[in-house]
Design an enzyme around this catalytic site. Structure first.
Site, PDB file in Angstrom:
ATOM      1  N   ASP A 294       0.835  -1.207   0.000  1.00  0.00           N
ATOM      2  CA  ASP A 294       0.000   0.000   0.000  1.00  0.00           C
ATOM      3  C   ASP A 294       0.869   1.256   0.000  1.00  0.00           C
ATOM      4  OD1 ASP A 294      -2.312   1.523   0.182  1.00  0.00           O
ATOM      5  OD2 ASP A 294      -3.149   0.358   1.836  1.00  0.00           O
TER       6      ASP A 294
ATOM      7  N   ASP B 229     -11.098   1.701  -2.742  1.00  0.00           N
ATOM      8  CA  ASP B 229     -11.633   1.405  -1.412  1.00  0.00           C
ATOM      9  C   ASP B 229     -13.158   1.457  -1.417  1.00  0.00           C
ATOM     10  OD1 ASP B 229      -9.284   0.868  -0.134  1.00  0.00           O
ATOM     11  OD2 ASP B 229      -8.987   2.903   0.619  1.00  0.00           O
TER      12      ASP B 229
HETATM   13  C1  GLA Z   1      -5.764   1.738   2.295  1.00  0.00           C
HETATM   14  C2  GLA Z   1      -6.204   0.574   1.437  1.00  0.00           C
HETATM   15  C3  GLA Z   1      -7.201  -0.269   2.188  1.00  0.00           C
HETATM   16  C4  GLA Z   1      -6.595  -0.750   3.491  1.00  0.00           C
HETATM   17  C5  GLA Z   1      -6.097   0.443   4.292  1.00  0.00           C
HETATM   18  C6  GLA Z   1      -5.324  -0.021   5.509  1.00  0.00           C
HETATM   19  O1  GLA Z   1      -6.780   2.645   2.485  1.00  0.00           O
HETATM   20  O2  GLA Z   1      -6.728   1.013   0.224  1.00  0.00           O
HETATM   21  O3  GLA Z   1      -7.628  -1.356   1.402  1.00  0.00           O
HETATM   22  O4  GLA Z   1      -5.527  -1.609   3.188  1.00  0.00           O
HETATM   23  O5  GLA Z   1      -5.257   1.278   3.536  1.00  0.00           O
HETATM   24  O6  GLA Z   1      -4.856   1.029   6.263  1.00  0.00           O
END
Ligand code: GLA
Length: 693
Positions: free
Chosen positions: A448, A511
């Site tokens: 990420d 997300d």
């Molecule tokens: C980001 C990702 C999510 C999750 C969060 C964790 O927002 O897109 O899918 O992994 O971080 O903090």
């Protein structure tokens, strides 16, 4: 026709051919590389290089000649590909044809500036994919040269008033289709250090195209950092497209003997509409990807957020295995002191990649053992480019981050960005990941990056070097752990591009997991990127973002036309819901081998049906959605694509077993009548073996 054809002579002419496209350019009397054709196949020997007339003293030859790689200088006023600062302070670049090399499917044309700069334009024909890849190498023969701008390629489409397609959006709303008529100059860019949620580094241009008809040209940049795509309608009836690393805030110093290699651009042309273009891009994407079907994954993020515990994850893992998941991924929260404060803010954890002893008193082993015993692979979330200010790592190495002298450090989501251009930082990340993967049985890493870059200070090449380092680290860790799949995520869909797909294996698309929003996100994503790389989860309702409650069936069907994942809190599901989920996962596993060529089908009904299809030699799958019936409640007709017209296909429709020819299914199609809100249907078509075709 050979893939690369050169008509030698004082002014050589170069032609690149795929089955459906020719791309032609030639050297002019003054040594410019003049673009001549990008379209349907033509014999190079027929090409007439008509003279170009200067219209007036304001429309001079450098200006009106469509060029392969126009540098800054002389009378050139359209978007230039190369800007340099010479050691003598001069800034005009004067590139002339020097030589070329053609070998197999590759062509390199060498341009030279007598002041000590050599530019190599690389062309690679991909005959199987029906695409051309271009990039450039800028080399210096003098000390103290500075690159201010170096695009990967420029293309010319011989029409005006074209339609441009890209996407727009932001976090939680990525990949919204954006369609506009080109007038003047349009710039789509990222200045954030990630390829970003706002636009995507490609341009798709068309002339009256539908999904299956009309002419379409497209070019996509393989780079995950600052990018710039320029589409400019010239005054001479053409439209130019240029893609490359964004020259905003960029400087790359080159001493004698040093080179800068730009990222690659893949370019496709189709006379079969948008679908023809998508299929070529999908094939290109799949050629970068590790072959094989992706496992059905479970991801714990929406279920537990940071409140991860060993027992809690084991409870989820048992349910995940029960519904048929093949991979269990622990998301954020397993490491360091990763606990939000009372207001939900988080300032610690990133950088400290040791297992939190409070959450996992015996380390990760009990969880991984359980996951393995349940028959699933184990995956883990990391955010290696970042550090929290309260972490041990930051206390030990406060100088490892990007920052500006005399300024507070920019913090977003309570975190700083590590300076990946520093060798010790790269070593730290590589060693940390190598250790994590060596000590634990991990087969999947979700990588990420939850904030944009800023404060890179005086190091203006950082925008390039950071991404080069990122790619190098992932490639090195994969070299040491070849079985591990890597998912690219940047706060959702902030890192979707062909550069990322060259080193990562999957994309986290957004997300936003609301199934209705997802239909739009996934449809727009599919214009360029392969659906097989698109992770799509089924999550709980009401959805955390949209607050919408959509039935489980529709949520599963929407996620099933991507690479299926589950993000529900399975411990809160009833037995009935769990067995319903189990049926969908099983159905997906049965359908997955048929999900090869993706089609966005047309909906002839006044009702708002969303129709998608996959085809492959063995059959097809139709995904049909009706978010809401409108007044009149009309059916739709599903006309399939990509079938063998002569073959026969078996399918179940209106609760009856049926059989029909590919011809029938593609030309007349089947009636589909969904009713109510959030109605959805998945129909499988199996080619009858032994049939002709
Ligand atoms: C980001 C990702 C999510 C999750 C969060 C964790 O927002 O897109 O899918 O992994 O971080 O903090």
């Amino acid at each position: 026709m050979a893939a690369v054809e050169v008509i030698a002579g004082e002014q050589p002419l170069f032609a690149l051919h795929t089955d459906t496209t020719s791309y032609v350019f030639a050297v002019t009397e003054t040594g410019l590389l003049r673009h001549l054709h990008w379209g349907a196949p033509i014999p190079a020997s027929d090409v007439i290089v008509e003279p170009l007339w200067e219209l007036s003293t304001n429309d001079l030859i450098q200006d009106i000649t469509p060029q392969e790689y126009p540098p800054h200088g002389r009378f050139r006023y359209n978007e230039q590909c190369l800007m340099l600062r010479f050691p003598d302070g001069g800034r005009e670049v004067d590139l002339g044809y020097d030589s070329h090399e053609a070998a197999g499917d590759e062509l390199t044309v060498v341009l030279r500036d007598p002041k000590g700069v050599v530019v190599r334009l690389h062309y690679r024909v991909l005959p199987r994919i029906d695409a051309i890849v271009r990039w450039a190498t800028v080399s210096s023969e003098v000390d103290g040269l500075v690159i201010e701008s170096a695009a990967s390629a420029q293309f010319h489409v011989p029409f005006r008033d074209l339609t441009l397609r890209n996407v727009q959006g932001h976090w939680g709303a990525e990949q919204q289709e954006m369609v506009q008529t080109v007038a003047g100059k349009i710039v789509l860019e990222s200045r954030r250090g990630i390829s970003n949620h706002h636009h995507n580094p490609y341009a798709v241009l068309s002339r009256g195209a539908t999904q299956t008809e009309g002419r379409v040209w497209g070019a996509a940049l393989a780079f995950s950092g600052n990018t710039k795509t320029v589409v400019e309608q010239t005054q001479y009836g053409q439209t130019l497209v240029q893609l490359g690393v964004n020259d905003f805030d960029l400087e790359i110093a080159l001493d004698a003997g040093r080179s800068f290699v730009t990222p690659a651009v893949v370019a496709v042309h189709s006379e079969q509409g948008l679908e023809g273009l998508s299929h070529r891009f999908h094939d290109y994407g799949q050629s970068l990807m590790r072959p094989g079907l992706r496992p059905v994954l479970y991801n714990s993020w929406e279920a537990t957020n940071f409140a991860v515990t060993c027992d809690g994850q084991i409870a989820l893992a048992r349910r995940a295995a029960q519904v048929g998941a093949e991979l269990f991924v622990v998301d954020d929260g397993w490491f360091g002191r990763r606990n939000p404060d009372a207001a939900g803010g988080i300032h610690d954890g990133l950088g400290d990649w040791w297992v939190d002893p409070e959450k996992f008193p015996d380390g990760l082993a009990p969880l991984i053992d359980e996951v393995r015993a349940l028959g699933m692979g184990f995956g883990i979330w990391v955010e290696p480019e970042m550090v929290n200010p309260e972490s041990d790592l930051f206390a030990a190495h406060p100088d490892w981050i990007y920052s500006e002298p005399g300024r507070d450090v920019d913090s977003a989501r309570g975190q700083y960005v590590l300076n990946l251009t520093l060798a010790p930082v790269r070593d730290f990340i590589t060693t940390m990941l190598d250790g994590l993967l060596s000590e634990n049985d991990i087969v999947y890493v979700k990588w990420d990056a939850n904030r944009p870059m800023s404060q890179v200070g005086a190091g203006r090449d950082v925008w390039v070097r950071h991404i080069e380092s990122l790619y190098a680290i992932v490639a090195e860790v994969k070299r040491r752990h070849p079985g591990v799949l890597f998912e690219a995520c940047a706060s959702g869909g902030g890192r979707i591009d062909f550069g990322a797909l060259s080193v990562f294996d999957d994309f986290w698309t957004s997300d936003n997991t609301d199934a209705l929003d997802r239909l739009e996100i996934q449809r727009a994503y599919s214009l360029v990127y392969p659906p097989q790389a698109m992770r799509a989860w089924v999550t709980d309702v009401p959805n955390f973002l949209s607050q919408r409650t959509i039935p489980l069936r529709f949520r599963f069907h929407a996620a099933m036309f991507g690479s299926l994942g589950i993000g529900c809190d399975l411990t809160k599901m009833t037995d009935e819901q769990l067995s319903e989920a189990t049926r969908y996962v099983e159905q997906y596993k049965q359908l997955r081998p048929l999900m090869d060529r993706f089609h966005r089908l047309e909906n002839p009904s006044p009702n708002d049906y969303r129709l998608f299809q996959y085809s492959c030699p063995q059959g097809a799958v139709v995904f049909a959605f009706l978010p809401q019936s409108r007044l009149g409640h009309k059916p739709t007709t599903v006309r399939l694509r990509g079938l063998d017209p002569q073959a026969r296909y078996r399918f179940t429709h209106d609760w009856q077993q049926r059989e029909a020819s590919g011809e029938y299914l593609m030309h007349r199609g089947i009636r589909l009548w969904l009713q109510g809100d959030y109605a959805s249907e998945v129909i499988r078509f199996d080619r009858v073996t032994g049939s002709s075709g």
